[in-house]
Design a protein around this motif. Sequence first.
Motif, mmCIF file in Angstrom:
data_model
loop_
_atom_site.group_PDB
_atom_site.id
_atom_site.type_symbol
_atom_site.label_atom_id
_atom_site.label_comp_id
_atom_site.label_asym_id
_atom_site.label_seq_id
_atom_site.Cartn_x
_atom_site.Cartn_y
_atom_site.Cartn_z
ATOM 1 N N GLY A 42 0.783 -1.227 0.000
ATOM 2 C CA GLY A 42 0.000 0.000 0.000
ATOM 3 C C GLY A 42 0.812 1.273 0.000
ATOM 4 N N ILE A 43 2.134 1.181 -0.109
ATOM 5 C CA ILE A 43 2.974 2.372 -0.128
ATOM 6 C C ILE A 43 3.367 2.631 -1.578
ATOM 7 N N LYS A 44 2.794 3.681 -2.134
ATOM 8 C CA LYS A 44 3.054 4.048 -3.521
ATOM 9 C C LYS A 44 4.124 5.126 -3.565
ATOM 10 N N GLY A 45 4.504 5.503 -4.766
ATOM 11 C CA GLY A 45 5.476 6.565 -4.940
ATOM 12 C C GLY A 45 5.806 6.733 -6.401
ATOM 13 N N PRO A 46 6.626 7.733 -6.715
ATOM 14 C CA PRO A 46 7.011 7.907 -8.104
ATOM 15 C C PRO A 46 7.820 6.701 -8.575
ATOM 16 N N PRO A 47 7.670 6.316 -9.835
ATOM 17 C CA PRO A 47 8.372 5.124 -10.306
ATOM 18 C C PRO A 47 9.879 5.322 -10.343
ATOM 19 N N TYR A 48 10.594 4.227 -10.103
ATOM 20 C CA TYR A 48 12.050 4.236 -10.155
ATOM 21 C C TYR A 48 12.502 4.358 -11.599
ATOM 22 N N THR A 49 13.472 5.223 -11.837
ATOM 23 C CA THR A 49 14.089 5.298 -13.161
ATOM 24 C C THR A 49 15.555 4.907 -13.030
ATOM 25 N N PHE A 50 16.046 4.228 -14.027
ATOM 26 C CA PHE A 50 17.364 3.595 -14.014
ATOM 27 C C PHE A 50 18.454 4.587 -13.625
ATOM 28 N N ILE A 51 19.286 4.215 -12.702
ATOM 29 C CA ILE A 51 20.475 4.864 -12.156
ATOM 30 C C ILE A 51 20.167 6.116 -11.346
ATOM 31 N N HIS A 52 19.435 7.103 -11.861
ATOM 32 C CA HIS A 52 19.284 8.357 -11.130
ATOM 33 C C HIS A 52 18.062 8.431 -10.236
ATOM 34 N N GLY A 53 17.190 7.443 -10.246
ATOM 35 C CA GLY A 53 16.023 7.457 -9.365
ATOM 36 C C GLY A 53 15.087 8.608 -9.677
ATOM 37 N N ASN A 54 14.740 9.403 -8.673
ATOM 38 C CA ASN A 54 13.860 10.559 -8.860
ATOM 39 C C ASN A 54 14.612 11.878 -8.783
ATOM 40 N N ASN A 55 15.928 11.840 -8.816
ATOM 41 C CA ASN A 55 16.717 13.052 -8.639
ATOM 42 C C ASN A 55 16.512 14.070 -9.755
ATOM 43 N N LYS A 56 16.382 13.622 -11.004
ATOM 44 C CA LYS A 56 16.190 14.564 -12.109
ATOM 45 C C LYS A 56 14.873 15.320 -11.969
ATOM 46 N N GLU A 57 13.804 14.602 -11.640
ATOM 47 C CA GLU A 57 12.505 15.249 -11.480
ATOM 48 C C GLU A 57 12.526 16.229 -10.309
ATOM 49 N N ALA A 58 13.161 15.839 -9.211
ATOM 50 C CA ALA A 58 13.230 16.715 -8.040
ATOM 51 C C ALA A 58 14.013 17.986 -8.352
ATOM 52 N N ALA A 59 15.139 17.849 -9.039
ATOM 53 C CA ALA A 59 15.938 19.022 -9.390
ATOM 54 C C ALA A 59 15.186 19.927 -10.359
ATOM 55 N N GLN A 60 14.486 19.329 -11.310
ATOM 56 C CA GLN A 60 13.723 20.116 -12.273
ATOM 57 C C GLN A 60 12.587 20.874 -11.591
ATOM 58 N N MET A 61 11.881 20.211 -10.687
ATOM 59 C CA MET A 61 10.783 20.877 -9.973
ATOM 60 C C MET A 61 11.306 22.004 -9.084
ATOM 61 N N THR A 62 12.448 21.783 -8.447
ATOM 62 C CA THR A 62 13.026 22.812 -7.582
ATOM 63 C C THR A 62 13.446 24.031 -8.391
ATOM 64 N N MET A 63 14.116 23.801 -9.519
ATOM 65 C CA MET A 63 14.535 24.917 -10.372
ATOM 66 C C MET A 63 13.326 25.688 -10.896
ATOM 67 N N GLU A 64 12.286 24.975 -11.266
ATOM 68 C CA GLU A 64 11.066 25.614 -11.768
ATOM 69 C C GLU A 64 10.397 26.438 -10.676
ATOM 70 N N ALA A 65 10.332 25.910 -9.461
ATOM 71 C CA ALA A 65 9.696 26.629 -8.353
ATOM 72 C C ALA A 65 10.502 27.860 -7.965
ATOM 73 N N LEU A 66 11.823 27.752 -7.987
ATOM 74 C CA LEU A 66 12.657 28.891 -7.596
ATOM 75 C C LEU A 66 12.712 29.967 -8.667
ATOM 76 N N SER A 67 12.386 29.626 -9.910
ATOM 77 C CA SER A 67 12.432 30.616 -10.980
ATOM 78 C C SER A 67 11.215 31.540 -10.962
ATOM 79 N N LYS A 68 10.137 31.135 -10.316
ATOM 80 C CA LYS A 68 8.921 31.948 -10.258
ATOM 81 C C LYS A 68 8.958 32.842 -9.024
ATOM 82 N N PRO A 69 8.377 34.040 -9.117
ATOM 83 C CA PRO A 69 8.311 34.890 -7.915
ATOM 84 C C PRO A 69 7.332 34.304 -6.902
ATOM 85 N N MET A 70 7.600 34.593 -5.635
ATOM 86 C CA MET A 70 6.764 34.046 -4.567
ATOM 87 C C MET A 70 5.905 35.138 -3.955
#
Length: 164
Positions: A42-70
Amino acid sequence: MSALTKLAILFPCCFILVAFVKLLYDYLWRPLRLQHMMSSQGIKGPPYTFIHGNNKEAAQMTMEALSKPMALRHDIFPRVQPHVYSCVNRYGRNYLAWDGNRPELVITEPELVNEVLKHSVTTFPKRKPTFFLTGLFGNGLVTALGEKWVKQRKLANYAFHGES
């Protein structure tokens, strides 16, 4: 071909084959098997991607969030950790994330966090501090391990009481 030449060719080929099998086991089979086992519980999560896991998505989301004004508000969680915020909204309060090929069980329910921190000290030890953390926090309570942590915690315990 002589037997020595055949052996000289066979040995590196076997070494390469064993290294390739170990790479596939560590970076493909084990994470996919673990993800399947956790989803069956019953524990779901983002799917594993070969070698880098979820690091690319996390970095992309962080860069996108920081680029917008708050906007001026107190809710900064979606901006500081947008990958955790989106996963909590999508998969629930507890989910499985991947840091490379290493699984991370993210727990955001306060009662469960309390249970884990109080009763599972030996099961979930601290990570060995990185060079950056050691430089930032020094060799204090945050980065100390083992007996040194116990000694520093006893000294700092008085600061956590209301009478102080």
